[in-house]
Design an enzyme around this catalytic site. Sequence first.
Site, mmCIF file in Angstrom:
data_model
loop_
_atom_site.group_PDB
_atom_site.id
_atom_site.type_symbol
_atom_site.label_atom_id
_atom_site.label_comp_id
_atom_site.label_asym_id
_atom_site.label_seq_id
_atom_site.Cartn_x
_atom_site.Cartn_y
_atom_site.Cartn_z
ATOM 1 N N SER A 130 0.839 -1.204 0.000
ATOM 2 C CA SER A 130 0.000 0.000 0.000
ATOM 3 C C SER A 130 0.867 1.244 0.000
ATOM 4 O O SER A 130 1.963 1.260 0.590
ATOM 5 C CB SER A 130 -0.856 -0.029 1.266
ATOM 6 N N TYR A 154 -1.442 -0.617 10.819
ATOM 7 C CA TYR A 154 -1.750 -1.276 9.549
ATOM 8 C C TYR A 154 -0.589 -1.087 8.567
ATOM 9 O O TYR A 154 -0.102 -2.054 7.958
ATOM 10 C CB TYR A 154 -3.048 -0.714 8.947
ATOM 11 N N LYS A 158 2.277 -3.843 6.637
ATOM 12 C CA LYS A 158 2.643 -3.951 5.216
ATOM 13 C C LYS A 158 4.153 -3.781 5.050
ATOM 14 O O LYS A 158 4.813 -4.480 4.272
ATOM 15 C CB LYS A 158 1.906 -2.878 4.405
ATOM 16 N N GLY A 299 -3.395 11.760 11.188
ATOM 17 C CA GLY A 299 -2.534 10.908 10.364
ATOM 18 C C GLY A 299 -2.690 11.101 8.865
ATOM 19 O O GLY A 299 -1.972 10.475 8.091
HETATM 20 P P1 NAD Z 1 -10.965 -6.740 1.412
HETATM 21 O O1 NAD Z 1 -11.134 -6.716 2.903
HETATM 22 O O2 NAD Z 1 -12.152 -6.501 0.578
HETATM 23 O O3 NAD Z 1 -10.286 -8.124 0.968
HETATM 24 C C1 NAD Z 1 -9.415 -8.845 1.789
HETATM 25 C C2 NAD Z 1 -9.930 -10.279 1.830
HETATM 26 O O4 NAD Z 1 -9.055 -11.068 2.642
HETATM 27 C C3 NAD Z 1 -11.326 -10.409 2.431
HETATM 28 O O5 NAD Z 1 -12.142 -11.153 1.563
HETATM 29 C C4 NAD Z 1 -11.114 -11.141 3.754
HETATM 30 O O6 NAD Z 1 -12.214 -11.955 4.098
HETATM 31 C C5 NAD Z 1 -9.856 -11.905 3.465
HETATM 32 N N1 NAD Z 1 -9.031 -12.230 4.641
HETATM 33 C C6 NAD Z 1 -8.630 -11.387 5.628
HETATM 34 N N2 NAD Z 1 -7.855 -12.045 6.498
HETATM 35 C C7 NAD Z 1 -7.735 -13.326 6.047
HETATM 36 C C8 NAD Z 1 -7.070 -14.471 6.523
HETATM 37 N N3 NAD Z 1 -6.361 -14.438 7.657
HETATM 38 N N4 NAD Z 1 -7.170 -15.619 5.808
HETATM 39 C C9 NAD Z 1 -7.921 -15.670 4.668
HETATM 40 N N5 NAD Z 1 -8.567 -14.602 4.180
HETATM 41 C C10 NAD Z 1 -8.486 -13.444 4.867
HETATM 42 O O7 NAD Z 1 -9.812 -5.684 1.076
HETATM 43 P P2 NAD Z 1 -9.295 -5.171 -0.345
HETATM 44 O O8 NAD Z 1 -9.603 -3.737 -0.420
HETATM 45 O O9 NAD Z 1 -9.710 -6.074 -1.426
HETATM 46 O O10 NAD Z 1 -7.722 -5.301 -0.113
HETATM 47 C C11 NAD Z 1 -6.980 -6.420 -0.553
HETATM 48 C C12 NAD Z 1 -5.535 -6.244 -0.138
HETATM 49 O O11 NAD Z 1 -5.027 -5.026 -0.681
HETATM 50 C C13 NAD Z 1 -5.337 -6.146 1.375
HETATM 51 O O12 NAD Z 1 -4.152 -6.828 1.716
HETATM 52 C C14 NAD Z 1 -5.189 -4.655 1.616
HETATM 53 O O13 NAD Z 1 -4.418 -4.382 2.758
HETATM 54 C C15 NAD Z 1 -4.471 -4.223 0.344
HETATM 55 N N6 NAD Z 1 -4.701 -2.813 0.001
HETATM 56 C C16 NAD Z 1 -5.978 -2.328 -0.082
HETATM 57 C C17 NAD Z 1 -6.190 -0.989 -0.389
HETATM 58 C C18 NAD Z 1 -7.580 -0.405 -0.430
HETATM 59 O O14 NAD Z 1 -7.732 0.808 -0.247
HETATM 60 N N7 NAD Z 1 -8.621 -1.184 -0.683
HETATM 61 C C19 NAD Z 1 -5.095 -0.152 -0.627
HETATM 62 C C20 NAD Z 1 -3.809 -0.679 -0.552
HETATM 63 C C21 NAD Z 1 -3.625 -2.023 -0.232
HETATM 64 C C1 WQD Z 2 -9.121 9.850 1.005
HETATM 65 C C2 WQD Z 2 -9.300 11.337 1.261
HETATM 66 C C3 WQD Z 2 -9.490 11.881 3.589
HETATM 67 C C4 WQD Z 2 -13.316 9.820 4.227
HETATM 68 C C5 WQD Z 2 -6.523 4.826 3.037
HETATM 69 C C6 WQD Z 2 -5.476 4.066 3.789
HETATM 70 C C7 WQD Z 2 -4.469 3.506 2.828
HETATM 71 C C8 WQD Z 2 -5.135 2.701 1.710
HETATM 72 C C9 WQD Z 2 -6.240 3.466 1.069
HETATM 73 C C10 WQD Z 2 -5.153 0.422 2.369
HETATM 74 C C11 WQD Z 2 -8.481 11.854 2.446
HETATM 75 C C12 WQD Z 2 -10.772 12.216 2.874
HETATM 76 C C13 WQD Z 2 -12.162 10.344 3.677
HETATM 77 C C14 WQD Z 2 -14.346 10.718 4.640
HETATM 78 C C15 WQD Z 2 -12.995 12.565 3.886
HETATM 79 N N1 WQD Z 2 -5.747 1.520 2.217
HETATM 80 N N2 WQD Z 2 -11.991 11.687 3.513
HETATM 81 N N3 WQD Z 2 -14.138 12.063 4.445
HETATM 82 O O1 WQD Z 2 -6.622 7.881 3.750
HETATM 83 O O2 WQD Z 2 -5.802 8.136 1.346
HETATM 84 O O3 WQD Z 2 -5.919 5.904 2.351
HETATM 85 O O4 WQD Z 2 -7.132 3.953 2.060
HETATM 86 O O5 WQD Z 2 -3.977 0.195 2.175
HETATM 87 O O6 WQD Z 2 -3.635 2.717 3.589
HETATM 88 O O7 WQD Z 2 -4.845 4.952 4.701
HETATM 89 O O8 WQD Z 2 -8.027 7.050 1.771
HETATM 90 O O9 WQD Z 2 -10.406 7.045 1.217
HETATM 91 O O10 WQD Z 2 -9.738 7.126 3.659
HETATM 92 O O11 WQD Z 2 -9.355 9.126 2.220
HETATM 93 O O12 WQD Z 2 -12.868 13.791 3.739
HETATM 94 O O13 WQD Z 2 -15.401 10.318 5.170
HETATM 95 O O14 WQD Z 2 -10.677 11.577 1.623
HETATM 96 O O15 WQD Z 2 -9.208 12.844 4.572
HETATM 97 O O16 WQD Z 2 -8.066 13.148 2.129
HETATM 98 P P1 WQD Z 2 -6.549 7.354 2.379
HETATM 99 P P2 WQD Z 2 -9.452 7.511 2.243
#
Ligand code: NAD
Ligand code: WQD
Length: 344
Positions: A130, A154, A158, A299
Site C-alpha cells: 500500500s 496497519y 505492510k 494521520g
Molecule cells: P478486502 O477486505 O475486501 O479483501 C481482503 C480479503 O481477505 C477479504 O475477503 C477477507 O475476508 C480476506 N481475509 C482477511 N484475512 C484473512 C485471513 N487471515 N485468511 C484468509 N482470508 C483473509 O480488502 P481489499 O480492499 O480487497 O484489499 C486487498 C488487499 O489489498 C489487502 O491486503 C489490503 O491491505 C491491500 N490494500 C488495499 C487498499 C484499499 O484501499 N482497498 C489499498 C492498498 C492495499
Molecule cells: C481519502 C481522502 C481523507 C473519508 C486509506 C489508507 C491507505 C489505503 C487506502 C489500504 C483523504 C478524505 C475520507 C471521509 C474525507 N488503504 N476523507 N471524508 O486515507 O488516502 O488511504 O485507504 O492500504 O492505507 O490509509 O483514503 O479514502 O480514507 O481518504 O474527507 O469520510 O478523503 O481525509 O483526504 P486514504 P481515504
Amino acid sequence: MITSTDQTVLVTGGAGFIGSHTTLALLQAGQAVVVLDNLSNSSAQSLERVARIAGRAPVFVQGDVRDRALVQRLLREHRVGAVLHFAGLKAVGESASMPLTYYDNNVAGSLALCQAMAAAGVWRLVFSSSATVYGDPATVPIREDMPTGPTNPYGRTKWMVEHLLGDLAAADPRWQIGVLRYFNPVGAHESGLIGEDPRGTPNNLLPYVAQVAVGRRAALSVFGNDYPTPDGTGVRDYIHVMDLAEGHLKALQALADRSGLHTWNLGTGQGYSVLEIVRAFQQASGRPVPYQVAPRRAGDAAASYADPSKAARELGWQARRGLTEMMEDTWRWQSLNPAGFGGG
Ligand code: NAD
Ligand code: WQD
C-alpha cells in the site's frame, strides 16, 4: 495464460474487493484460479457473481491463510504456479485499537504463506502492499525508491511484510516476488455485479460518498479544508480497481523471467481533491452529495499520488480508466446493490 498451461494461480483474499476483480481478470485471461478466503470481510456471493460474468467459476476454499498445512495442501493439490496474496485486514483506525489482530492476520499470515510456498516449491508471489508505507511523503509524486515510514499499525504490517519478502529474495534466488503498492483503489467492474462492500461505516471516501448519494447516509464529512492543496482538501491518487486487476496480471507475467524482489507503484499519477471527487460523483450519479467540513483526520497527508513510470517501463502497464469511469462504475454498483452483497 499467466502460468504454464497446467498450473493454477492461488488468490488469497480473493472474495474481497480487489481480489474478486483480479480473480475475474484471471479467469477471463483463461487462467485456472483457486481462491482461499476466510470471509472475515467479504461474502462468497462476490465469487458467484464473478462466475456469472466470466462464465466459469474459480475453485473456492473457505479457510485461513495462517493455516499453513491447509495452504501447503492447496499448493500441491492444485499445482499452483504463482500466488496473489490479498488476504489481510486493512482498516487504519481499527489497526490502532487491535494491533495484535492486525500483526497476526497480516504479518503472521504472510509468514505462514511463505513457509508453505517454500515447502511446496512455489516461488512466484505478488503481495498487496500500500502507498501507506510512504507515510506522510516529503514530496509528490512518490517514486518507489523514496523513503518509507508508515504512521499507523496497519501500514507497519505492510512495511514489515515488505522487509520479510526482501530478506527471502536475498537468501534464495528462486523467489520471484512482486510488491505492488496500491494508491487509492475505487470503482467496480463495469457490469455493476461486483464492487466494494464495506461492513459498517465506510472508512474510505468513495464508499462513503456512494452511500450518501444512494440515501443510506445523510452527509459526508470532509476531513479538513485547510491543507496546502489548491482547494484546501486532501489530494489522492484514485485508481480504478479493474486497472489494478490488470496490473496484477502484468506483474505475474513480468515475474516469470525475473528473480528477486521488485516493487511497483500502481496509481494513475494524477491527484484529485475530496471536493473534486464529490463534484465528479454528483455528476456521474445525478444525485446530490451533501457535505459538511469537519476537522482533519489524524494521520492524513495533504497530498499523495504516485509516480507510476516504473510500472509503465517494467510491466508495460498503465491505468487506462479516468475519473468519470471510476465514478460511473462505482455508482452503477452502488445503485444496483444498495445494500451490497447483503441485498442478495
Ligand atoms: P478486502 O477486505 O475486501 O479483501 C481482503 C480479503 O481477505 C477479504 O475477503 C477477507 O475476508 C480476506 N481475509 C482477511 N484475512 C484473512 C485471513 N487471515 N485468511 C484468509 N482470508 C483473509 O480488502 P481489499 O480492499 O480487497 O484489499 C486487498 C488487499 O489489498 C489487502 O491486503 C489490503 O491491505 C491491500 N490494500 C488495499 C487498499 C484499499 O484501499 N482497498 C489499498 C492498498 C492495499
Ligand atoms: C481519502 C481522502 C481523507 C473519508 C486509506 C489508507 C491507505 C489505503 C487506502 C489500504 C483523504 C478524505 C475520507 C471521509 C474525507 N488503504 N476523507 N471524508 O486515507 O488516502 O488511504 O485507504 O492500504 O492505507 O490509509 O483514503 O479514502 O480514507 O481518504 O474527507 O469520510 O478523503 O481525509 O483526504 P486514504 P481515504
